[in-house]
Motif scaffolding. Structure first.
Motif, PDB file in Angstrom:
ATOM      1  N   LEU A 127       0.829  -1.202   0.000  1.00 16.31           N
ATOM      2  CA  LEU A 127       0.000   0.000   0.000  1.00 16.31           C
ATOM      3  C   LEU A 127       0.868   1.260   0.000  1.00 16.31           C
ATOM      4  CD1 LEU A 127      -2.699   1.416   0.005  1.00 16.31           C
ATOM      5  CD2 LEU A 127      -2.775   1.141   2.494  1.00 16.31           C
ATOM      6  N   THR A 128       1.930   1.270   0.782  1.00 16.25           N
ATOM      7  CA  THR A 128       2.847   2.409   0.804  1.00 16.25           C
ATOM      8  C   THR A 128       3.399   2.668  -0.594  1.00 16.25           C
ATOM      9  OG1 THR A 128       3.462   2.015   3.106  1.00 16.25           O
ATOM     10  CG2 THR A 128       5.017   3.290   1.784  1.00 16.25           C
ATOM     11  N   HIS A 129       3.816   1.589  -1.255  1.00 19.68           N
ATOM     12  CA  HIS A 129       4.350   1.703  -2.617  1.00 19.68           C
ATOM     13  C   HIS A 129       3.281   2.242  -3.576  1.00 19.68           C
ATOM     14  CE1 HIS A 129       6.715   0.876  -6.162  1.00 19.68           C
ATOM     15  NE2 HIS A 129       5.689   0.201  -6.662  1.00 19.68           N
ATOM     16  N   GLN A 130       2.058   1.749  -3.453  1.00 23.60           N
ATOM     17  CA  GLN A 130       0.970   2.200  -4.326  1.00 23.60           C
ATOM     18  C   GLN A 130       0.647   3.677  -4.106  1.00 23.60           C
ATOM     19  OE1 GLN A 130      -0.269   0.395  -6.926  1.00 23.60           O
ATOM     20  NE2 GLN A 130       1.437  -0.876  -6.268  1.00 23.60           N
ATOM     21  N   LEU A 131       0.650   4.116  -2.855  1.00 22.24           N
ATOM     22  CA  LEU A 131       0.417   5.539  -2.566  1.00 22.24           C
ATOM     23  C   LEU A 131       1.510   6.383  -3.225  1.00 22.24           C
ATOM     24  CD1 LEU A 131      -0.678   5.364   1.182  1.00 22.24           C
ATOM     25  CD2 LEU A 131      -2.132   6.002  -0.758  1.00 22.24           C
ATOM     26  N   GLU A 132       2.772   5.976  -3.045  1.00 22.02           N
ATOM     27  CA  GLU A 132       3.894   6.711  -3.637  1.00 22.02           C
ATOM     28  C   GLU A 132       3.791   6.741  -5.154  1.00 22.02           C
ATOM     29  OE1 GLU A 132       7.386   4.722  -2.203  1.00 22.02           O
ATOM     30  OE2 GLU A 132       7.174   5.539  -0.180  1.00 22.02           O
TER      31      GLU A 132
ATOM     32  N   THR B 149       2.003   8.745   4.773  1.00 18.13           N
ATOM     33  CA  THR B 149       2.388   7.484   5.400  1.00 18.13           C
ATOM     34  C   THR B 149       1.124   6.695   5.752  1.00 18.13           C
ATOM     35  OG1 THR B 149       2.319   8.318   7.664  1.00 18.13           O
ATOM     36  CG2 THR B 149       4.419   8.599   6.455  1.00 18.13           C
ATOM     37  N   ILE B 150       1.294   5.418   6.054  1.00 20.76           N
ATOM     38  CA  ILE B 150       0.154   4.591   6.447  1.00 20.76           C
ATOM     39  C   ILE B 150      -0.468   5.142   7.732  1.00 20.76           C
ATOM     40  CG2 ILE B 150      -0.586   2.281   7.151  1.00 20.76           C
ATOM     41  CD1 ILE B 150       0.157   2.612   4.154  1.00 20.76           C
ATOM     42  N   GLU B 151       0.356   5.604   8.669  1.00 15.77           N
ATOM     43  CA  GLU B 151      -0.171   6.156   9.912  1.00 15.77           C
ATOM     44  C   GLU B 151      -0.995   7.413   9.639  1.00 15.77           C
ATOM     45  OE1 GLU B 151       3.006   5.095   9.603  1.00 15.77           O
ATOM     46  OE2 GLU B 151       2.884   3.368  10.930  1.00 15.77           O
ATOM     47  N   GLN B 152      -0.496   8.282   8.765  1.00 18.59           N
ATOM     48  CA  GLN B 152      -1.248   9.477   8.405  1.00 18.59           C
ATOM     49  C   GLN B 152      -2.542   9.091   7.687  1.00 18.59           C
ATOM     50  OE1 GLN B 152       1.807  11.464   6.138  1.00 18.59           O
ATOM     51  NE2 GLN B 152       2.314  12.828   7.840  1.00 18.59           N
ATOM     52  N   PHE B 153      -2.462   8.076   6.843  1.00 16.86           N
ATOM     53  CA  PHE B 153      -3.644   7.578   6.139  1.00 16.86           C
ATOM     54  C   PHE B 153      -4.722   7.154   7.136  1.00 16.86           C
ATOM     55  CE2 PHE B 153      -5.814   3.714   4.616  1.00 16.86           C
ATOM     56  CZ  PHE B 153      -6.554   4.266   3.574  1.00 16.86           C
TER      57      PHE B 153
ATOM     58  N   VAL C   2      -6.857   4.415  -4.679  1.00 19.60           N
ATOM     59  CA  VAL C   2      -5.612   3.651  -4.584  1.00 19.60           C
ATOM     60  C   VAL C   2      -5.785   2.491  -3.609  1.00 19.60           C
ATOM     61  CG1 VAL C   2      -3.192   3.721  -3.818  1.00 19.60           C
ATOM     62  CG2 VAL C   2      -4.107   5.563  -5.251  1.00 19.60           C
ATOM     63  N   LEU C   3      -6.410   2.750  -2.455  1.00 18.79           N
ATOM     64  CA  LEU C   3      -6.634   1.689  -1.474  1.00 18.79           C
ATOM     65  C   LEU C   3      -7.507   0.581  -2.059  1.00 18.79           C
ATOM     66  CD1 LEU C   3      -6.483   0.534   1.431  1.00 18.79           C
ATOM     67  CD2 LEU C   3      -8.591   1.781   1.871  1.00 18.79           C
TER      68      LEU C   3
END
Length: 153
Positions: A27-32, A39-43, A114-115
């Protein structure tokens, strides 16, 4: 050793931890890749606000499973990027209310797209019936661990 190989082959905790780590990395890679600087935490913080529109820092901390100090840092980062604002609650001066800005609101659709695409990719190789069972088992496990009965304590 491959991250998905577990020293204890049948350890639910070990396997779910490795699966969560792999999903988080994906997921981090997909967001980028999609130009979403989060970040996942911010998400997780943003998900609370997209759902609730306004929340206290404590409610956000409870939802994301982090202590209030960690959430304060996450909120400060989002506030610095003009995605949220913090105001003091008029009824309780000890509480901060966190609200989305127009930029934060606008980020919901592309981020959730994206998610959703990432979830589809992650679930692609899993039989829908098995996925439903897995989700039910994990929800039961979470419930059991969060609300133990007297016999299991």
């Amino acid at each position: 050793m491959n991250r998905c190989e577990c020293p204890v082959d049948e350890s639910l905790g070990c396997l779910t931890n490795h699966a969560a780590f792999a999903a988080r990395s994906y997921l981090t890679h997909q967001l980028e890749t999609n130009g979403i600087d989060m970040t996942i935490e911010q998400f997780k913080v943003m998900v609370v606000l997209w759902k609730e529109k306004v929340s206290t820092q404590q409610a956000i901390a409870d939802f994301v499973g982090k202590d209030k100090t960690s959430v304060t840092r996450l909120i400060a980062g989002l506030e610095k990027r003009s995605l949220i604002t913090r105001t003091t609650d008029k009824h309780d001066k000890r509480c901060n209310l966190v609200t989305l800005t127009p930029q934060g609101i606008a980020l919901e659709k592309p981020t959730m797209d994206v998610l959703n695409a990432a979830n589809e990719a992650i679930h692609r190789e899993i039989d829908p019936g098995e996925l439903a069972i897995t989700l039910r088992v994990l929800k039961t496990m979470c419930h059991t661990l969060h609300y133990p009965t007297k016999e299991s304590e």
